[in-house]
Design a protein around this motif. Structure first.
Motif, mmCIF file in Angstrom:
data_model
loop_
_atom_site.group_PDB
_atom_site.id
_atom_site.type_symbol
_atom_site.label_atom_id
_atom_site.label_comp_id
_atom_site.label_asym_id
_atom_site.label_seq_id
_atom_site.Cartn_x
_atom_site.Cartn_y
_atom_site.Cartn_z
ATOM 1 N N ASN A 9 -19.195 71.070 -84.940
ATOM 2 C CA ASN A 9 -18.584 71.152 -83.615
ATOM 3 C C ASN A 9 -17.882 72.490 -83.479
ATOM 4 O OD1 ASN A 9 -19.115 68.647 -82.210
ATOM 5 N ND2 ASN A 9 -17.852 67.629 -83.748
ATOM 6 N N TRP A 10 -17.754 72.953 -82.231
ATOM 7 C CA TRP A 10 -17.170 74.259 -81.967
ATOM 8 C C TRP A 10 -16.122 74.144 -80.865
ATOM 9 C CZ3 TRP A 10 -19.162 77.274 -85.631
ATOM 10 C CH2 TRP A 10 -20.437 76.952 -86.125
ATOM 11 N N GLY A 11 -15.207 75.096 -80.850
ATOM 12 C CA GLY A 11 -14.195 75.109 -79.812
ATOM 13 C C GLY A 11 -13.318 76.341 -79.908
ATOM 14 N N TYR A 12 -12.192 76.307 -79.206
ATOM 15 C CA TYR A 12 -11.245 77.412 -79.253
ATOM 16 C C TYR A 12 -9.840 76.845 -79.083
ATOM 17 C CZ TYR A 12 -11.018 77.103 -74.121
ATOM 18 O OH TYR A 12 -10.847 76.659 -72.838
ATOM 19 N N GLU B 56 -15.992 73.387 -86.966
ATOM 20 C CA GLU B 56 -15.651 72.159 -87.683
ATOM 21 C C GLU B 56 -16.915 71.511 -88.237
ATOM 22 O OE1 GLU B 56 -12.338 69.255 -86.427
ATOM 23 O OE2 GLU B 56 -14.180 68.347 -85.662
ATOM 24 N N MET B 57 -16.873 71.131 -89.515
ATOM 25 C CA MET B 57 -17.988 70.440 -90.154
ATOM 26 C C MET B 57 -17.564 69.016 -90.493
ATOM 27 S SD MET B 57 -20.211 71.420 -93.557
ATOM 28 C CE MET B 57 -18.941 70.895 -94.717
ATOM 29 N N ARG B 58 -18.330 68.052 -90.001
ATOM 30 C CA ARG B 58 -18.039 66.641 -90.238
ATOM 31 C C ARG B 58 -18.408 66.263 -91.664
ATOM 32 N NH1 ARG B 58 -17.866 61.601 -87.377
ATOM 33 N NH2 ARG B 58 -19.022 59.932 -88.426
ATOM 34 N N ASP C 98 -12.851 66.022 -91.861
ATOM 35 C CA ASP C 98 -13.582 67.177 -91.328
ATOM 36 C C ASP C 98 -13.063 68.435 -92.014
ATOM 37 O OD1 ASP C 98 -15.121 66.066 -88.805
ATOM 38 O OD2 ASP C 98 -13.100 65.231 -88.709
ATOM 39 N N LEU C 99 -13.976 69.344 -92.299
ATOM 40 C CA LEU C 99 -13.608 70.656 -92.839
ATOM 41 C C LEU C 99 -13.613 71.650 -91.694
ATOM 42 C CD1 LEU C 99 -12.962 71.879 -95.625
ATOM 43 C CD2 LEU C 99 -15.353 72.612 -95.754
ATOM 44 N N ARG C 100 -12.568 72.477 -91.625
ATOM 45 C CA ARG C 100 -12.355 73.253 -90.410
ATOM 46 C C ARG C 100 -12.020 74.709 -90.715
ATOM 47 N NH1 ARG C 100 -9.438 70.165 -85.561
ATOM 48 N NH2 ARG C 100 -9.855 71.636 -83.886
ATOM 49 N N LEU C 101 -12.639 75.623 -89.972
ATOM 50 C CA LEU C 101 -12.285 77.039 -89.975
ATOM 51 C C LEU C 101 -11.657 77.374 -88.631
ATOM 52 C CD1 LEU C 101 -15.424 78.727 -91.591
ATOM 53 C CD2 LEU C 101 -13.114 78.732 -92.532
ATOM 54 N N GLU C 102 -10.530 78.097 -88.659
ATOM 55 C CA GLU C 102 -9.847 78.463 -87.413
ATOM 56 C C GLU C 102 -9.449 79.944 -87.419
ATOM 57 O OE1 GLU C 102 -6.549 76.035 -86.362
ATOM 58 O OE2 GLU C 102 -7.698 74.178 -86.325
ATOM 59 N N PRO C 103 -10.401 80.868 -87.424
ATOM 60 C CA PRO C 103 -10.019 82.288 -87.363
ATOM 61 C C PRO C 103 -9.322 82.591 -86.045
ATOM 62 C CG PRO C 103 -12.373 82.018 -86.987
ATOM 63 C CD PRO C 103 -11.853 80.677 -87.399
ATOM 64 N N GLY C 104 -8.191 83.290 -86.128
ATOM 65 C CA GLY C 104 -7.443 83.542 -84.903
ATOM 66 C C GLY C 104 -6.557 84.764 -84.995
ATOM 67 N N PHE D 283 -7.096 83.606 -91.253
ATOM 68 C CA PHE D 283 -8.334 82.921 -91.635
ATOM 69 C C PHE D 283 -7.979 81.662 -92.428
ATOM 70 C CE2 PHE D 283 -9.393 87.425 -91.312
ATOM 71 C CZ PHE D 283 -10.509 87.409 -90.497
ATOM 72 N N PRO D 284 -7.762 80.526 -91.757
ATOM 73 C CA PRO D 284 -7.446 79.299 -92.489
ATOM 74 C C PRO D 284 -8.684 78.450 -92.760
ATOM 75 C CG PRO D 284 -6.848 79.060 -90.184
ATOM 76 C CD PRO D 284 -7.524 80.399 -90.319
ATOM 77 N N LEU D 285 -8.699 77.828 -93.934
ATOM 78 C CA LEU D 285 -9.684 76.800 -94.277
ATOM 79 C C LEU D 285 -8.899 75.509 -94.417
ATOM 80 C CD1 LEU D 285 -12.554 75.924 -95.039
ATOM 81 C CD2 LEU D 285 -12.004 76.508 -97.414
ATOM 82 N N LEU D 286 -9.185 74.524 -93.548
ATOM 83 C CA LEU D 286 -8.332 73.351 -93.410
ATOM 84 C C LEU D 286 -9.121 72.063 -93.579
ATOM 85 C CD1 LEU D 286 -6.588 74.614 -90.152
ATOM 86 C CD2 LEU D 286 -5.632 74.737 -92.455
ATOM 87 N N LEU D 287 -8.447 71.050 -94.068
ATOM 88 C CA LEU D 287 -9.002 69.698 -94.117
ATOM 89 C C LEU D 287 -8.277 68.865 -93.074
ATOM 90 C CD1 LEU D 287 -10.899 67.660 -95.533
ATOM 91 C CD2 LEU D 287 -8.956 67.054 -97.000
ATOM 92 N N LYS D 288 -9.053 68.297 -92.160
ATOM 93 C CA LYS D 288 -8.499 67.440 -91.103
ATOM 94 C C LYS D 288 -8.744 65.986 -91.488
ATOM 95 C CE LYS D 288 -9.048 66.463 -86.145
ATOM 96 N NZ LYS D 288 -9.847 66.803 -84.944
#
Length: 242
Positions: free
Chosen positions: A39-42, A84-86, A92-98, A132-137
């Protein structure tokens, strides 16, 4: 930090759209939205950055505490992308570059009265971070059109305004930091499934791990000589659209 908490609470209280998601038997929106692998978003949001200082010689007491450096905080802004990867229904494993922008003002308190001038005692630290965070949701089971979650992980930040390579130091009015910071992040939020998209307000803390201070050329500098370590910490309120 209080300003960000008030903004977050006010948004939740004032949004009729969000309140409607807590009906006992709502019409389910986006029932299969979370099923794809990716999934993708902002996101857009606010931040309030701070520093945590450790000192070599702390001469204050619990009843008369005055830190060598006081941090005057302000609100900044965040903007970035989400990938986001399910893993399964709950993980979910999540990348949030910002990009995170903020200004902190430092006040050095240990100068004697005759030397207490703005050029000596005040420094503006304007920071533009590429984070550059690598997060577990970790989410609960979906409840109607909403789903609470916890989120946490590690991040690397590049500070584009660090002045790390500057030959000038505080004697010339330049406060220097290391360009790269390593952090861990912890937070919580709620996914709201609206008619056309998923909206997720969240609040998160960021905590620096490494010492980010570039010390002055003089080891006995009145600005940095007594600082043992300086680490970033901060608070984010993000509004995510997926």
């Amino acid at each position: 930090m209080k300003n960000i908490l008030f903004l977050f609470a006010g948004f939740l209280l004032l949004s009729n759209t969000i309140k409607a998601q807590f009906n006992e038997k709502p019409i389910l929106n986006l029932e299969t939205y979370d099923e794809p692998l990716l999934n993708w978003g902002y996101f857009l949001g606010f931040n309030q950055y701070d520093f945590k200082f450790d000192y070599k010689n702390d001469l204050t007491t619990s009843t008369n505490r005055l830190d060598d450096v006081q941090v005057l905080k302000s609100l900044g802004f965040n903007v970035g992308l989400i990938g986001e990867m399910r893993i399964n229904e709950f993980f979910d494993l999540r990348l949030e570059p910002g990009l995170h922008y903020n200004v902190r003002n430092l006040r050095f308190t240990k100068f004697p009265d005759g030397e207490r001038t703005p050029s000596n005692t005040e420094r503006e630290v304007s920071s533009t971070y590429i984070n550059f965070p690598l997060l577990l949701k970790v989410s609960t089971r979906r409840i109607g059109n909403w789903k609470p979650f916890l989120i946490g992980g590690a991040s690397i930040s590049m500070n584009l305004g660090s002045n790390e390579k500057s030959p000038d130091d505080n004697l010339a009015g330049t406060f220097r930091m290391k360009k790269t910071g390593y952090n861990y992040e912890l937070g919580f939020g709620i996914d709201f499934y609206l008619e056309y998209f998923k909206f997720s307000p969240s609040i998160r803390g960021i905590f620096g791990i490494n010492d980010e201070l570039v010390r002055d050329n003089d080891p006995n500098s009145p600005w940095t000589g007594n600082i043992d370590a300086m680490r970033t910490r901060g608070l984010f309120v993000n509004f995510t659209f997926e």
